[in-house]
Design a protein around this motif. Sequence first.
Motif, mmCIF file in Angstrom:
data_model
loop_
_atom_site.group_PDB
_atom_site.id
_atom_site.type_symbol
_atom_site.label_atom_id
_atom_site.label_comp_id
_atom_site.label_asym_id
_atom_site.label_seq_id
_atom_site.Cartn_x
_atom_site.Cartn_y
_atom_site.Cartn_z
ATOM 1 N N UNK A 289 -78.010 5.684 54.344
ATOM 2 C CA UNK A 289 -77.575 6.814 53.520
ATOM 3 C C UNK A 289 -77.229 8.034 54.356
ATOM 4 N N UNK A 290 -77.567 7.996 55.632
ATOM 5 C CA UNK A 290 -77.300 9.135 56.504
ATOM 6 C C UNK A 290 -76.072 8.934 57.379
ATOM 7 N N UNK A 291 -75.785 7.686 57.734
ATOM 8 C CA UNK A 291 -74.801 7.411 58.768
ATOM 9 C C UNK A 291 -73.720 6.470 58.242
ATOM 10 N N UNK A 392 -78.994 12.879 59.897
ATOM 11 C CA UNK A 392 -80.205 12.291 59.353
ATOM 12 C C UNK A 392 -81.075 13.354 58.695
ATOM 13 N N UNK A 393 -82.026 12.895 57.909
ATOM 14 C CA UNK A 393 -82.922 13.787 57.182
ATOM 15 C C UNK A 393 -83.738 14.658 58.123
ATOM 16 N N UNK A 394 -84.069 14.134 59.295
ATOM 17 C CA UNK A 394 -84.902 14.903 60.229
ATOM 18 C C UNK A 394 -84.087 15.760 61.187
ATOM 19 N N UNK A 395 -82.794 15.975 60.871
ATOM 20 C CA UNK A 395 -82.041 16.990 61.590
ATOM 21 C C UNK A 395 -81.161 16.535 62.718
ATOM 22 N N UNK A 396 -80.965 15.216 62.900
ATOM 23 C CA UNK A 396 -80.082 14.727 63.944
ATOM 24 C C UNK A 396 -78.658 14.607 63.405
ATOM 25 N N UNK A 397 -77.697 15.274 64.070
ATOM 26 C CA UNK A 397 -76.273 15.082 63.787
ATOM 27 C C UNK A 397 -75.701 14.191 64.879
ATOM 28 N N UNK A 434 -71.134 12.875 70.387
ATOM 29 C CA UNK A 434 -71.653 14.215 70.039
ATOM 30 C C UNK A 434 -73.021 14.057 69.398
ATOM 31 N N UNK A 435 -73.968 14.930 69.783
ATOM 32 C CA UNK A 435 -75.331 14.865 69.273
ATOM 33 C C UNK A 435 -75.866 16.277 69.131
ATOM 34 N N UNK A 436 -76.562 16.520 67.999
ATOM 35 C CA UNK A 436 -77.216 17.817 67.777
ATOM 36 C C UNK A 436 -78.528 17.583 67.045
#
Length: 891
Positions: A289-291, A392-397, A434-436
């Motif tokens: 559901x996030x990716x 993601x829910x825990x803040x990873x883009x 890309x990662x945040x």
Amino acid sequence: MHNSLFIPTCFLWMILLTPLWGFAQENGENSKIASRPKNKFITKKLTSNPPVIDGVLDDPAWDQIAWSSSFLQREPEEGKQPKFQTQFKILYDDRYLYFGVLSLDSEPDKIVKRLSRRDGYEGDWVEVSIDSYHDLRTAFSFNLTAAGVKGEKMISNDGQNIDKSWNPIWFAKAGLNEQGWVAELKIPLSQLRFGNDKEQIWGLQVIRRLFRKEEISSWQLIPREGNGWVSQFGELHGLKDLVPQKQKEIQPFVLASLDTYEKEEGNPFRDGTDYNFNVGVDGKWTISNDLSIDFTLNPDFGQVEADPSRIALDGFQVFFEERRPFFVENKNIFTYQVSSSKAGNTLDSDNLFYSRRIGRRPYSTPDLKDNEHADIPNNTSILAAVKFSGKTKNGWSIGLLESITANEYAIIRDNENRQRKEIVEPLTNYFVGRLQKDFNNRNSYIGGIFTASNRDLPDHLTGLHQSAYSGGIDFKHHWNNRSWYLGGDVIFSRVNGSYEAITATQKSNEHNFDRVDASHLNLDTEARSLFGTGGNIQVGRIGKGLIFESGLTWRSPKLELNDLGFQRLADDWRHYTWAAYRITKPFSIFRNIQFNYKHWVAWDFGGQLKSIEWNLNTDFTLKNNWQGGIHFNYRPVLYSNTALRGGPRLRLNPELSQWIWFYSDQRNKLRMFGYIQYDFAKEKSKSYLGSELTLVYQPSNAIKTSISLGMHNSKDQLQYVKNLSFGTHTRYVNAFLNQQTLSFSFRLNYIINPDLSIQYWGQPYVSQGRYSQFKYISRPKATNFSDRFNQYSSQQMRYYPNEDRYLIDENTDKEIDYSFSNPDFSFLQFRSNLVLRWEYIPGSEMYFVWSQAATENGDPLHSLGSNLYSKLFSKKLQNTFLIKLTYRLVM
């Protein structure tokens, strides 16, 4: 002439500033709107049949839950009751989220129902924004106008980035009743991204625009001087046992096109007609559901809308916006601006990922013999591309993109029908990662990016890099209720290639390693690689009162991003500051006003000062809804390291710029936009006068037409012409250039209904320049302007019209020392598009496009108008007819 413009603009500034003296104390007290608690809406799960989306709200399902209201004005009078209240309800089931919005209005016949294409936001509308991640930074926004036109936005970075290219499938209808108008929305949960908690809380905002009053009201009041946007949303409660939806979409397409043009005798590739047929498929698959994964096979990456006409004489590349859907959608995840700033003028177009490099025009042009012709592709074919992205829910883009472009060949044929092929663009692989990560209660983030370009180079393409890599780390931290922030990034690049490729990069206008007066630069013709760095660091304050941002950005001499990114300049570091004071409460004749101060100081890496620049400006909205601005820019110190194209740095005279712009009330059927700008430098060494006026007429809700006229005249005493050898010396030839540019564009939009539209755009464009007073630079850094050059006399220079060349006998010994071709130019171009678009079912479209184009060279001695008529419109235009059909299948 400049005094006549300077005096009235100063007078206008006095008019604007005068009312503030008496208002300052009152505004200081009354603008302090207390921080409001977050509103909460508790939704319920459907216990009956779902509502029918028809814009009526008469389904029994809506009786299951009560209305929520209490909207307050955001504009123009923040915190006050709106002219009419707005009410809404929210329900959900296992697959959908349902919104019913009632915009109360005691005069329903005055509700404005302007039609537009999707994402037009015309007339009255309501907007629902959902922070389903509840990360306080990201939101999905759904907009519906009273005419039933849908619009969507993906919001990121707490409202600082807005992506209107997002195009989800959802359902909505608008309808009128005796109470006002209704917006009924049905949003698939598969189009949102959320976690798997048993009970969830989402961020929520509902906004209404009352068009005829130009009033914005919102359910959760967020002050215009507030610190953020998504982070200040209200909350949606009551969501229980939601099941994450895995979205699977396939969208095949079929495209056929026909090109007709004037036949070129003797050229077998220009016989007057070309045909093309293409099929491909795009797809999306949410692996969680996030990716999600987006892919495209044999894509059509053509553009329905043409790029605007431009001509550049400064030696730098031109930045064009991306328009291709695959790259536009979710571009906010992959964007990595090196030095984005509120001050501007910080090389802020520089980016580690510039998607228009993928599928670009082929690099090489084959050398042809007298009896040969070539068929060269206009663009590089993209074999396939794939994106993996999400948050993601825990803040990873997360964002990963990979694309492969094919070998492109020029087909070369001679008069005896013998044929050969030559590679003009090699097989290339492009990669972006890309990662945040958000942390500190979403008040901070840290991220990184890595890009790679790898080419399978044939032996003859020695000017291209074999490989190119770049990367960076970026961060931002907010504190004090998000009113202060510290942010920045550090980047690197490495390019590898042949001696020829690396030498060409060092000599390019972005780098100029061959500058004769730059001790910190060393042209290395034996180098096989370049490694460079860059970055940006800034601190700022937002919110009420005085706001500002100040920072430092740099590009080392060897930084090179232009294989997969965009970079305008290297060997540069500059300090910048922006400060502003806003008044958002209406007073006197103003609805709102903002005063801005900016300054910049730039050096090269040798420590040499390049420029000092100041700017003062104000932008405002009047109570009659006209908008305007007045700007002043002063550059007391100015040197150019690039003006002489590898020569020494050149001192330029101080410059003053001033411009005024305005918008009329956009609610009127007849409205306009315009600006005028005048720049001048000391000793009349340089000047620019430009203006543009756009008139828009909307006789009905369905029809809108506009015409734009732009006129520009620039004069430069030191315009670069050519660098030539004279014995052991180099002559940096410059001249006086008088350049005139005229552009005229016409648009007609006929929106039959929200799903069917016809649009036309046409633009003739002409820019021509006359060179005179030729000279060579002798003392480039001399204090006095006239000491910087030696102008050729009539005994030293002769023009030969048969060869269209200037011959120079500098030492007057009756021997030609050097020569150059006549640099006069007259560039003519016409472009137009007629587009019929039909969204026959949600997400599936049919396009019919008729494009016309022509590019010619005119006579610089003739007027702009006569060149347009005799050289452009008298020629046969190239016509392109295109039909494209897509079908979006959701599984």
